[in-house]
Design a protein around this motif. Structure first.
Motif, PDB file in Angstrom:
ATOM      1  N   TRP A 106       0.833  -1.206   0.000  1.00 34.14           N
ATOM      2  CA  TRP A 106       0.000   0.000   0.000  1.00 34.14           C
ATOM      3  C   TRP A 106       0.869   1.258   0.000  1.00 34.14           C
ATOM      4  CZ3 TRP A 106      -4.792   1.113  -1.162  1.00 34.14           C
ATOM      5  CH2 TRP A 106      -5.338   2.327  -0.764  1.00 34.14           C
TER       6      TRP A 106
ATOM      7  N   SER B 132       1.522   4.812  -5.822  1.00 34.03           N
ATOM      8  CA  SER B 132       1.523   6.253  -6.070  1.00 34.03           C
ATOM      9  C   SER B 132       0.199   6.836  -5.574  1.00 34.03           C
ATOM     10  CB  SER B 132       1.674   6.524  -7.570  1.00 34.03           C
ATOM     11  OG  SER B 132       0.493   6.110  -8.254  1.00 34.03           O
ATOM     12  N   THR B 133       0.149   8.136  -5.471  1.00 36.11           N
ATOM     13  CA  THR B 133      -1.092   8.797  -5.046  1.00 36.11           C
ATOM     14  C   THR B 133      -2.232   8.443  -5.989  1.00 36.11           C
ATOM     15  OG1 THR B 133       0.156  10.612  -4.076  1.00 36.11           O
ATOM     16  CG2 THR B 133      -2.166  11.037  -4.571  1.00 36.11           C
ATOM     17  N   GLU B 134      -1.958   8.418  -7.286  1.00 36.11           N
ATOM     18  CA  GLU B 134      -2.990   8.086  -8.277  1.00 36.11           C
ATOM     19  C   GLU B 134      -3.470   6.648  -8.108  1.00 36.11           C
ATOM     20  OE1 GLU B 134       0.091   9.388  -9.145  1.00 36.11           O
ATOM     21  OE2 GLU B 134      -0.649  11.445  -9.331  1.00 36.11           O
ATOM     22  N   GLU B 135      -2.533   5.723  -7.872  1.00 35.73           N
ATOM     23  CA  GLU B 135      -2.914   4.320  -7.674  1.00 35.73           C
ATOM     24  C   GLU B 135      -3.731   4.147  -6.399  1.00 35.73           C
ATOM     25  OE1 GLU B 135       0.784   1.872  -9.688  1.00 35.73           O
ATOM     26  OE2 GLU B 135       1.145   2.923  -7.784  1.00 35.73           O
ATOM     27  N   ARG B 136      -3.345   4.842  -5.347  1.00 33.79           N
ATOM     28  CA  ARG B 136      -4.080   4.764  -4.086  1.00 33.79           C
ATOM     29  C   ARG B 136      -5.485   5.341  -4.250  1.00 33.79           C
ATOM     30  NH1 ARG B 136      -0.415   7.255  -0.551  1.00 33.79           N
ATOM     31  NH2 ARG B 136       1.026   5.582  -0.962  1.00 33.79           N
ATOM     32  N   ASP B 137      -5.591   6.469  -4.946  1.00 31.65           N
ATOM     33  CA  ASP B 137      -6.901   7.068  -5.201  1.00 31.65           C
ATOM     34  C   ASP B 137      -7.800   6.125  -5.989  1.00 31.65           C
ATOM     35  OD1 ASP B 137      -6.122   9.344  -3.830  1.00 31.65           O
ATOM     36  OD2 ASP B 137      -5.762  10.544  -5.651  1.00 31.65           O
TER      37      ASP B 137
ATOM     38  N   TYR C   5      -9.037   3.434  -3.592  1.00 31.93           N
ATOM     39  CA  TYR C   5     -10.099   3.975  -2.749  1.00 31.93           C
ATOM     40  C   TYR C   5     -11.413   4.080  -3.536  1.00 31.93           C
ATOM     41  CZ  TYR C   5      -7.292   5.231   1.359  1.00 31.93           C
ATOM     42  OH  TYR C   5      -6.516   5.196   2.498  1.00 31.93           O
TER      43      TYR C   5
END
Length: 121
Positions: free
Chosen positions: A14, A18-23, A26
Protein backbone atom coordinates in the motif's frame (compact mmCIF):
# COMPACT_ATOMS: atom_id res chain seq x y z
CA UNK A 1 -26.92 -13.61 9.05
CA UNK A 2 -24.02 -11.22 9.45
CA UNK A 3 -20.59 -12.02 8.03
CA UNK A 4 -17.40 -10.16 8.87
CA UNK A 5 -14.93 -9.83 6.00
CA UNK A 6 -11.51 -9.13 7.51
CA UNK A 7 -9.14 -7.53 5.02
CA UNK A 8 -5.46 -8.49 5.25
CA UNK A 9 -2.80 -6.89 3.08
CA UNK A 10 0.87 -6.06 2.99
CA UNK A 11 1.23 -2.51 4.33
CA UNK A 12 4.42 -2.07 2.30
CA UNK A 13 2.45 -2.78 -0.89
CA UNK A 14 0.00 0.00 0.00
CA UNK A 15 2.79 2.43 0.93
CA UNK A 16 4.53 1.77 -2.40
CA UNK A 17 1.49 2.85 -4.44
CA UNK A 18 1.52 6.25 -6.07
CA UNK A 19 -1.09 8.80 -5.05
CA UNK A 20 -2.99 8.09 -8.28
CA UNK A 21 -2.91 4.32 -7.67
CA UNK A 22 -4.08 4.76 -4.09
CA UNK A 23 -6.90 7.07 -5.20
CA UNK A 24 -7.99 4.45 -7.76
CA UNK A 25 -8.04 1.74 -5.04
CA UNK A 26 -10.10 3.97 -2.75
CA UNK A 27 -12.54 4.55 -5.62
CA UNK A 28 -12.93 0.78 -6.00
CA UNK A 29 -13.64 0.42 -2.27
CA UNK A 30 -16.21 3.21 -2.41
CA UNK A 31 -17.88 1.57 -5.43
CA UNK A 32 -18.05 -1.77 -3.62
CA UNK A 33 -19.54 -0.12 -0.53
CA UNK A 34 -22.13 1.67 -2.69
CA UNK A 35 -23.04 -1.57 -4.49
CA UNK A 36 -23.36 -3.44 -1.18
CA UNK A 37 -25.48 -0.64 0.24
CA UNK A 38 -27.73 -0.63 -2.82
CA UNK A 39 -28.08 -4.43 -2.55
CA UNK A 40 -29.07 -4.08 1.10
CA UNK A 41 -26.18 -6.19 2.45
CA UNK A 42 -23.92 -3.44 3.80
CA UNK A 43 -24.00 -3.28 7.59
CA UNK A 44 -20.72 -1.44 8.07
CA UNK A 45 -17.04 -1.31 7.39
CA UNK A 46 -13.96 0.76 7.86
CA UNK A 47 -10.28 1.06 7.12
CA UNK A 48 -7.97 0.66 10.09
CA UNK A 49 -4.94 2.82 10.87
CA UNK A 50 -1.48 1.39 10.25
CA UNK A 51 -0.07 -1.31 12.52
CA UNK A 52 2.45 1.34 13.56
CA UNK A 53 -0.46 2.95 15.44
CA UNK A 54 -1.58 -0.31 17.07
CA UNK A 55 -1.34 -1.15 20.75
CA UNK A 56 -1.76 -4.66 22.16
CA UNK A 57 -3.18 -5.37 25.62
CA UNK A 58 -2.73 -8.63 27.50
CA UNK A 59 -3.71 -9.48 31.07
CA UNK A 60 -1.55 -12.13 32.73
CA UNK A 61 -1.94 -13.07 36.38
CA UNK A 62 -3.93 -9.89 37.07
CA UNK A 63 -1.23 -7.70 35.49
CA UNK A 64 -2.10 -5.61 32.45
CA UNK A 65 0.66 -5.62 29.85
CA UNK A 66 0.54 -2.98 27.12
CA UNK A 67 2.88 -3.09 24.13
CA UNK A 68 3.15 -0.98 21.01
CA UNK A 69 2.36 -2.63 17.74
CA UNK A 70 0.21 -5.49 16.55
CA UNK A 71 -0.31 -8.81 18.31
CA UNK A 72 2.25 -10.55 16.09
CA UNK A 73 4.69 -9.75 13.32
CA UNK A 74 2.96 -10.64 10.07
CA UNK A 75 3.46 -9.96 6.40
CA UNK A 76 -0.23 -9.28 5.83
CA UNK A 77 -1.78 -7.09 8.52
CA UNK A 78 -5.44 -6.50 9.29
CA UNK A 79 -6.21 -3.31 7.41
CA UNK A 80 -9.98 -3.04 7.57
CA UNK A 81 -13.27 -4.84 7.38
CA UNK A 82 -16.71 -4.99 5.85
CA UNK A 83 -19.73 -6.31 7.73
CA UNK A 84 -22.28 -7.85 5.38
CA UNK A 85 -25.80 -9.13 6.04
CA UNK A 86 -26.20 -12.08 3.68
CA UNK A 87 -28.47 -15.09 3.28
CA UNK A 88 -25.57 -17.53 3.05
CA UNK A 89 -21.82 -17.94 3.37
CA UNK A 90 -21.67 -18.30 -0.41
CA UNK A 91 -23.23 -14.87 -0.86
CA UNK A 92 -20.82 -13.37 1.71
CA UNK A 93 -17.90 -14.97 -0.15
CA UNK A 94 -19.12 -13.45 -3.42
CA UNK A 95 -19.08 -9.99 -1.81
CA UNK A 96 -15.68 -10.64 -0.20
CA UNK A 97 -14.21 -11.60 -3.58
CA UNK A 98 -15.08 -8.10 -4.80
CA UNK A 99 -12.92 -6.45 -2.11
CA UNK A 100 -9.87 -5.03 -3.94
CA UNK A 101 -7.37 -6.37 -1.39
CA UNK A 102 -8.41 -9.92 -2.28
CA UNK A 103 -6.34 -9.45 -5.46
CA UNK A 104 -3.04 -8.96 -3.60
CA UNK A 105 -3.79 -9.87 0.02
CA UNK A 106 -6.44 -12.00 1.67
CA UNK A 107 -9.99 -11.58 2.92
CA UNK A 108 -11.08 -13.82 5.78
CA UNK A 109 -14.85 -14.25 6.08
CA UNK A 110 -16.45 -15.37 9.32
CA UNK A 111 -20.07 -15.60 10.39
CA UNK A 112 -20.81 -13.35 13.35
CA UNK A 113 -21.63 -15.57 16.32
CA UNK A 114 -25.22 -15.44 17.45
CA UNK A 115 -25.85 -16.44 21.05
CA UNK A 116 -28.98 -18.62 20.98
CA UNK A 117 -30.08 -17.19 24.34
CA UNK A 118 -30.19 -13.71 22.78
CA UNK A 119 -32.26 -14.64 19.73
CA UNK A 120 -35.62 -12.93 19.91
CA UNK A 121 -38.60 -14.86 18.67
Amino acid sequence: MEYLALIYADEEHWAALSTEERDAEYARYRALAADAQEAGVMVGGSELASTADATTVRVREAETLVTDGPYAEVKEALGGYFLFECDSMEEALDWAARIPAAEHGAVEVRPVHVDPSEVQL
